[in-house]
Motif scaffolding. Structure first.
Motif, PDB file in Angstrom:
ATOM      1  N   PRO A  73      -4.581  -2.703   5.672  1.00 30.49           N
ATOM      2  CA  PRO A  73      -4.134  -2.044   4.441  1.00 30.49           C
ATOM      3  C   PRO A  73      -4.833  -0.726   4.135  1.00 30.49           C
ATOM      4  O   PRO A  73      -6.049  -0.678   3.950  1.00 30.49           O
ATOM      5  CB  PRO A  73      -4.452  -3.085   3.362  1.00 30.49           C
ATOM      6  CG  PRO A  73      -5.600  -3.868   3.924  1.00 30.49           C
ATOM      7  CD  PRO A  73      -5.385  -3.910   5.411  1.00 30.49           C
ATOM      8  N   TYR A  85      -2.027  -1.889  -0.161  1.00 33.38           N
ATOM      9  CA  TYR A  85      -1.522  -3.252  -0.014  1.00 33.38           C
ATOM     10  C   TYR A  85      -0.033  -3.377  -0.348  1.00 33.38           C
ATOM     11  O   TYR A  85       0.461  -2.736  -1.294  1.00 33.38           O
ATOM     12  CB  TYR A  85      -2.286  -4.197  -0.943  1.00 33.38           C
ATOM     13  CG  TYR A  85      -3.699  -4.500  -0.530  1.00 33.38           C
ATOM     14  CD1 TYR A  85      -3.966  -5.310   0.575  1.00 33.38           C
ATOM     15  CD2 TYR A  85      -4.784  -4.001  -1.254  1.00 33.38           C
ATOM     16  CE1 TYR A  85      -5.272  -5.611   0.943  1.00 33.38           C
ATOM     17  CE2 TYR A  85      -6.092  -4.295  -0.891  1.00 33.38           C
ATOM     18  CZ  TYR A  85      -6.325  -5.096   0.211  1.00 33.38           C
ATOM     19  OH  TYR A  85      -7.617  -5.389   0.573  1.00 33.38           O
ATOM     20  N   LYS A 120       1.219  -5.963  -1.788  1.00 34.17           N
ATOM     21  CA  LYS A 120       1.282  -6.549  -3.129  1.00 34.17           C
ATOM     22  C   LYS A 120       1.137  -5.493  -4.222  1.00 34.17           C
ATOM     23  O   LYS A 120       1.764  -5.603  -5.290  1.00 34.17           O
ATOM     24  CB  LYS A 120       0.226  -7.642  -3.296  1.00 34.17           C
ATOM     25  CG  LYS A 120      -1.221  -7.168  -3.141  1.00 34.17           C
ATOM     26  CD  LYS A 120      -2.183  -8.355  -3.177  1.00 34.17           C
ATOM     27  CE  LYS A 120      -3.624  -7.903  -2.979  1.00 34.17           C
ATOM     28  NZ  LYS A 120      -4.557  -9.066  -2.917  1.00 34.17           N
ATOM     29  N   GLU A 178       1.554 -10.098   2.013  1.00 36.48           N
ATOM     30  CA  GLU A 178       1.226  -9.382   0.779  1.00 36.48           C
ATOM     31  C   GLU A 178      -0.097  -8.630   0.856  1.00 36.48           C
ATOM     32  O   GLU A 178      -0.284  -7.632   0.152  1.00 36.48           O
ATOM     33  CB  GLU A 178       1.222 -10.340  -0.415  1.00 36.48           C
ATOM     34  CG  GLU A 178       0.124 -11.383  -0.413  1.00 36.48           C
ATOM     35  CD  GLU A 178       0.068 -12.161  -1.709  1.00 36.48           C
ATOM     36  OE1 GLU A 178      -0.929 -12.893  -1.889  1.00 36.48           O
ATOM     37  OE2 GLU A 178       0.987 -12.041  -2.536  1.00 36.48           O
ATOM     38  N   ASP A 179      -1.008  -9.069   1.723  1.00 38.05           N
ATOM     39  CA  ASP A 179      -2.291  -8.374   1.860  1.00 38.05           C
ATOM     40  C   ASP A 179      -2.313  -7.413   3.049  1.00 38.05           C
ATOM     41  O   ASP A 179      -3.360  -6.861   3.389  1.00 38.05           O
ATOM     42  CB  ASP A 179      -3.427  -9.389   2.001  1.00 38.05           C
ATOM     43  CG  ASP A 179      -3.713 -10.108   0.693  1.00 38.05           C
ATOM     44  OD1 ASP A 179      -3.686  -9.444  -0.367  1.00 38.05           O
ATOM     45  OD2 ASP A 179      -3.955 -11.321   0.715  1.00 38.05           O
ATOM     46  N   SER A 180      -1.173  -7.207   3.673  1.00 44.85           N
ATOM     47  CA  SER A 180      -1.062  -6.220   4.749  1.00 44.85           C
ATOM     48  C   SER A 180      -0.818  -4.838   4.149  1.00 44.85           C
ATOM     49  O   SER A 180      -0.520  -4.694   2.959  1.00 44.85           O
ATOM     50  CB  SER A 180       0.089  -6.578   5.688  1.00 44.85           C
ATOM     51  OG  SER A 180      -0.148  -7.801   6.342  1.00 44.85           O
TER      52      SER A 180
END
Length: 295
Positions: A238, A241, A243, A282-284
């Motif tokens: 990231p 992110y 998200k 979501e954390d990529s």
């Protein structure tokens, strides 16, 4: 009245040391500013503390000991808690303090914070940024500012440490509205970047060679230059992110609806990124969107 305890090198309180915040705070330290640090996870600030930042145990403690306060946190509810909570900035700041929220957040919330802060003789600026982890590290962020001209003028030397394209867009909330324009542009652009790379691959072309050509033409963009190579190499770490991009697009979509604007490109991008997050990404980084196109 805008008064800083140390007008030449004010003490800066910095709240939030995530992917971008840690580099922004580091650049302030390198520029010779005294920096107080608070973040919910202290270990994320360890490197900054090793380089001279001073740890504070709470938002209130940091606020009391700082002349200028910079926040870059996750979501609008985090911003509201940090600024308007009982132990937050507004209730603990000295008269004349300048507080700058660099989170991408709600324009309406920026207006609300500004209005309440003025009642306590505290100046606020909403100043979201663009440029990702690369821009933060290199001190080359675009900084979109809303608020008072006098406060902006006082803070400009600090902004120049973190960015190089710094524009006062208007009154409180204008910085956040400008960031919405930025995110709306990126939303559709990311779809185009993914489709272009997949087209190149399926047409039997070398995607890197294609990028060498199209990044210098009319299709050129920051996303194409900086994120397309990560997509091709399979680097999904990231710089920003997934998200948080979903959060930004949701704010942009809500804001667009409030002003009566249809944004079909934004709606499509938001739906795709939600699908990506639901698949465990979501954390990529936002460049992971290409995974939806490569199946």
């Amino acid at each position: 009245m805008i008064i800083l305890k140390n007008a030449v090198k004010p003490t800066i309180g910095f709240i939030g040391t995530g992917v971008m915040g840690k580099s922004m705070a580091s650049n302030l330290l390198l520029a010779g500013y005294k920096v107080n640090i608070y973040t919910r996870t202290k270990s994320k600030a360890n490197l900054l503390l090793e380089h001279g930042a001073v740890w504070k145990d709470s938002v209130a403690d940091l606020t009391v000991g700082s002349d200028v306060i910079i926040t870059i946190v996750g979501y609008p509810n985090d911003v509201e808690e940090v600024y308007l909570g009982d132990n937050g900035i507004i209730k603990n700041a000295k008269s004349g303090t300048i507080a700058i929220d660099m989170t991408t957040s709600s324009p309406k919330l920026a207006e609300k914070i500004s209005r309440i802060a003025k009642e306590q003789n505290i100046n606020t600026l909403d100043a979201p940024v663009s440029g990702g982890d690369i821009g933060a590290k290199n001190g080359k962020l675009a900084i979109m500012v809303g608020g008072n001209q006098k406060a902006f003028d006082v803070i400009l030397p600090i902004f120049k440490v973190m960015g190089e394209n710094i524009v006062l867009q208007g009154d409180a909330g204008a910085g956040q509205h400008t960031k919405m324009c930025n995110q709306i542009t990126i939303a559709s652009t990311m779809i185009g970047v993914c489709e272009a790379i997949m087209y190149a691959q399926k047409a039997g072309l070398n995607p890197e060679r294609v990028l060498d050509t199209i990044t210098t033409g009319a299709a050129g963009s920051w996303s194409l230059t900086n994120l397309a190579p990560r997509m091709i190499s399979g680097d999904y770490d990231p710089g920003f992110y997934v998200k948080h991009f979903i959060k930004d697009m949701t704010i942009a979509l809500d804001s667009a609806k409030e002003i009566g604007l249809s944004t079909p490109g934004l709606e499509l991008s938001l739906s795709l990124y939600k699908q990506l997050a639901e698949s465990g990404e979501e954390d990529s980084g936002t460049q992971a969107l290409i995974k939806l196109f490569s199946n």
